[in-house]
Design a protein around this motif. Sequence first.
Motif, mmCIF file in Angstrom:
data_model
loop_
_atom_site.group_PDB
_atom_site.id
_atom_site.type_symbol
_atom_site.label_atom_id
_atom_site.label_comp_id
_atom_site.label_asym_id
_atom_site.label_seq_id
_atom_site.Cartn_x
_atom_site.Cartn_y
_atom_site.Cartn_z
ATOM 1 N N THR A 195 -3.859 4.236 6.669
ATOM 2 C CA THR A 195 -2.521 4.175 6.073
ATOM 3 C C THR A 195 -1.737 5.457 6.324
ATOM 4 O OG1 THR A 195 -3.381 2.748 4.325
ATOM 5 C CG2 THR A 195 -1.242 3.752 3.944
ATOM 6 N N MET A 212 7.815 5.606 -1.608
ATOM 7 C CA MET A 212 6.928 4.579 -1.062
ATOM 8 C C MET A 212 5.559 5.153 -0.705
ATOM 9 S SD MET A 212 8.025 1.691 1.639
ATOM 10 C CE MET A 212 6.950 0.285 1.952
ATOM 11 N N LEU A 228 1.761 4.838 8.142
ATOM 12 C CA LEU A 228 2.875 4.725 7.196
ATOM 13 C C LEU A 228 4.182 5.364 7.669
ATOM 14 C CD1 LEU A 228 3.209 3.389 4.392
ATOM 15 C CD2 LEU A 228 2.879 5.650 3.388
ATOM 16 N N THR A 270 1.888 4.002 -2.289
ATOM 17 C CA THR A 270 0.969 3.206 -1.474
ATOM 18 C C THR A 270 -0.282 3.949 -1.019
ATOM 19 O OG1 THR A 270 2.262 3.751 0.505
ATOM 20 C CG2 THR A 270 2.797 1.705 -0.611
ATOM 21 N N VAL A 308 2.068 -2.337 -0.649
ATOM 22 C CA VAL A 308 3.163 -1.889 0.225
ATOM 23 C C VAL A 308 4.420 -2.707 -0.044
ATOM 24 C CG1 VAL A 308 3.953 -1.748 2.622
ATOM 25 C CG2 VAL A 308 1.639 -1.012 2.037
ATOM 26 N N SER A 337 5.895 -1.837 -3.452
ATOM 27 C CA SER A 337 6.499 -0.505 -3.432
ATOM 28 C C SER A 337 7.854 -0.519 -2.739
ATOM 29 C CB SER A 337 5.565 0.478 -2.717
ATOM 30 O OG SER A 337 4.325 0.546 -3.377
ATOM 31 N N TYR A 338 7.954 -1.268 -1.655
ATOM 32 C CA TYR A 338 9.239 -1.363 -0.949
ATOM 33 C C TYR A 338 10.271 -2.073 -1.815
ATOM 34 C CZ TYR A 338 12.675 -2.338 2.692
ATOM 35 O OH TYR A 338 13.836 -2.415 3.424
ATOM 36 N N LEU A 366 7.131 3.365 9.129
ATOM 37 C CA LEU A 366 8.037 2.544 8.327
ATOM 38 C C LEU A 366 9.413 3.180 8.158
ATOM 39 C CD1 LEU A 366 5.687 1.307 5.445
ATOM 40 C CD2 LEU A 366 6.383 0.075 7.506
#
Length: 344
Positions: free
Chosen positions: A176, A197, A180, A201, A329, A332-333, A183
């Motif tokens: 991750t 975020m 990550l 996560t 994820v 969280s978004y 993103l």
Amino acid sequence: MEKITRKHPIRGIRTLVPGVVLSVLVSGLAVVAEWLEVRLTGGAWIEALVLAILVGAVVRLFLRRSEGFDPGIAFSAKYFLEIAIVLLGASVSAAAIRGMGLPLVGAIAVVVAAVLIASYGIGRGLGLSRRVALLVACGNSICGNSAIAATAPVIRADAEDVASSIAFTAVLGMVTVVLLPALVPLLGLSATGYGVMAGMTVYAVPQVLAATAPVSALSIQIGTFVKLVRVLMLGPVVFVLSLVSGTAGGRRPALHLMVPWFILGFLAMLFARSFGLIEAGLAETMGKAATVLTILSMAALGLGIDVRRVLRAGPRVTVAVVLSLGLLVAASYAMVLLLNLATA
């Protein structure tokens, strides 16, 4: 008798030396690798913080007899990190955090509770035992290995349950961290939105620092604050589980395991900086020291990851952890969008 007492602390220190030295060497390799990146490509595509984890995990694979290194590795991963977190509190922007206020803290609590319940449902739906499903859910929604370790005695989980749960959260957490940051351009996230975020996560505090370092200093600050608030959710969760498991003989862990000292230290530094008790120059020096200690702790974190244990954990645990992470994820978004932080 007096001589034995004097020698005992020295023997204890000696057991730490191999692992601490190995952690220093791995962190040095990570720093050199980042320097080579900059020289060859003009920029650090993978930061030393992340490289330290990756190099450490690779070195661990080739350690034939790792027992002699384990005490020092565990010491480095725990204490270097905790000191780094306290020092980092002096460089956090209190103004940025105040701007988000109580709605952010409330949203963190809601998301943690919702994901914990949903992750437990996923684990049970895949046929995992109640204990393993709870361990995976707590590790995924709160703080990885620390949550698993704190929850295990309460629900009376055995060593095999703990090992299988920790194996995947450790390795998947490392993956991750690497993926990550992609993103940010993919979702058009701001530094603040990405910090939130990442804090929501990524499993462990050092991994949050590694995941946010490639983006911005603000992302590091926000991500760390969000992650520490998320860690504080461990107290209420463990307390509730201890009440539910009370009739089954579960043991409630000590208060310091539910509210770690370094969180209090972080908050103390944050307030001290906010009230002008720590000058800007000193705060900058403390920030640099925190970076060095964090790289050391992440080298130790990588050295503590045994990829071989993942292969023994079983496919159902694999699917449960991956699906739970995907859910975290997404939640969280959604939280970032609802708080209007995606492009703040």
